[in-house]
Design a protein around this motif. Structure first.
Motif, PDB file in Angstrom:
ATOM      1  N   GLY A   1       0.799  -1.219   0.000  1.00  0.00           N
ATOM      2  CA  GLY A   1       0.000   0.000   0.000  1.00  0.00           C
ATOM      3  C   GLY A   1       0.831   1.269   0.000  1.00  0.00           C
ATOM      4  O   GLY A   1       0.526   2.226  -0.719  1.00  0.00           O
ATOM      5  N   GLN A   2       1.898   1.275   0.817  1.00  0.00           N
ATOM      6  CA  GLN A   2       2.778   2.441   0.871  1.00  0.00           C
ATOM      7  C   GLN A   2       4.220   1.998   1.063  1.00  0.00           C
ATOM      8  O   GLN A   2       4.494   1.113   1.868  1.00  0.00           O
ATOM      9  N   VAL A   3       5.114   2.647   0.315  1.00  0.00           N
ATOM     10  CA  VAL A   3       6.547   2.529   0.551  1.00  0.00           C
ATOM     11  C   VAL A   3       7.009   3.874   1.095  1.00  0.00           C
ATOM     12  O   VAL A   3       6.842   4.908   0.444  1.00  0.00           O
ATOM     13  N   LEU A   4       7.543   3.848   2.327  1.00  0.00           N
ATOM     14  CA  LEU A   4       7.975   5.079   2.980  1.00  0.00           C
ATOM     15  C   LEU A   4       9.486   5.227   2.867  1.00  0.00           C
ATOM     16  O   LEU A   4      10.227   4.282   3.141  1.00  0.00           O
ATOM     17  N   VAL A   5       9.937   6.397   2.471  1.00  0.00           N
ATOM     18  CA  VAL A   5      11.361   6.731   2.470  1.00  0.00           C
ATOM     19  C   VAL A   5      11.523   8.015   3.269  1.00  0.00           C
ATOM     20  O   VAL A   5      10.917   9.036   2.940  1.00  0.00           O
TER      21      VAL A   5
END
Length: 274
Positions: free
Chosen positions: A245-249
């Motif tokens: 759903g989300q890739v956080l950087v």
């Protein structure tokens, strides 16, 4: 559990005075030969496991803290199955325990062992896995490589066969992950809402028979490239769909990822010390 009552009865019988068996006679070979094709052993299981720390030490150490393995304890697993009339029959009741498990163990005529893990009633077996920090530790420095791991999912079957002719353990399973979250601080990376299902699963038209990702692998004593003994793991089949759903950087979402009909086949791993 009902099986515990049976166990209590068996222990009570085992504790009777030996005098009660005075008239019993040992079976001869003919009678023993007629006792074949018995049903094997069935185990009903429910459990929850907690562990403050798992530590692997070589020259340095890998520490995994605050481990919990139990049931998902959720009523909204795979929410796309939204029909309230049938949902309780598909997923049953969820709690902090891994339960609804039946384990059948059979030793066949050729000596092969078969272990089949299925739901006790017709609903997938839900599970939840939680961990805290994953830390690499040296004599002076340490690195936090992962944290806040959380996995909720189900599996519908697990089959293990140990072949006495080839000395190979074959494992086949169908499992699905509804939600997985994880942080990797040393990369400033985070994963949110990872979902893993069967390769033919359609969330817009969900079928419980297509929910699980398929895994088929062999485990045995194999040789590495140098010809030395090693733990061999051959992945015959891994088939799944995956969505993140989300890739956080750096704490900021950079988007989502979807893998359709992911297939891993004919993959060989050899694990050994050095």
């Amino acid at each position: 559990m009902k099986s515990l009552k049976k166990t209590t009865l068996a222990l009570a019988i085992a504790g009777l005075p030996l005098a009660g068996y005075a008239d019993l006679k040992p079976l001869d070979d003919t009678h023993m030969g007629n006792i074949t094709g018995q049903a094997g052993v069935t185990i009903e299981l429910e459990t929850r496991i907690t562990m403050d720390e798992f530590r692997y030490t070589d020259e340095g150490s890998l520490s995994v803290r605050d481990i919990v393995i139990g049931g998902a304890n959720r009523t909204d697993l795979f929410a796309e199955f939204d029909d309230p009339a049938i949902r309780p029959f598909l997923f049953g009741e969820s709690s902090e325990l891994i339960d609804n498990i039946k384990i059948d163990i059979d030793v066949l005529d050729d000596g092969d062992a078969q272990i089949n893990v299925f739901p006790l009633v017709a609903a997938p077996i839900d599970f939840g896995i939680r961990t805290g920090s994953w830390t690499l530790e040296g004599h002076t420095d340490s690195t936090l490589i992962a944290d806040n791991l959380s996995i909720d999912g189900v599996f519908t079957e697990l089959k293990i066969n140990i072949d006495t002719e080839t000395d190979v353990l074959n494992l086949q399973t169908l499992f699905a992950i509804d939600d997985m979250d994880m942080d990797m601080p040393f990369l400033a990376l985070g994963i949110r809402d990872l979902k893993l299902t069967g390769a033919n699963y359609d969330p817009d038209n969900p079928l419980i028979t297509q929910l699980g990702a398929k895994v088929d692998l062999d485990v045995f004593n194999g040789s590495n490239a140098a010809g030395d003994s090693s733990l061999a793991i051959d992945i015959n089949t891994f088939e799944a769909d995956m969505q993140i759903g989300q890739v956080l950087v750096g704490g900021t979402s950079i988007g989502s990822i979807a893998l359709d009909n992911l297939s891993v086949q004919n993959t060989a791993l050899r694990v050994y010390g050095h």
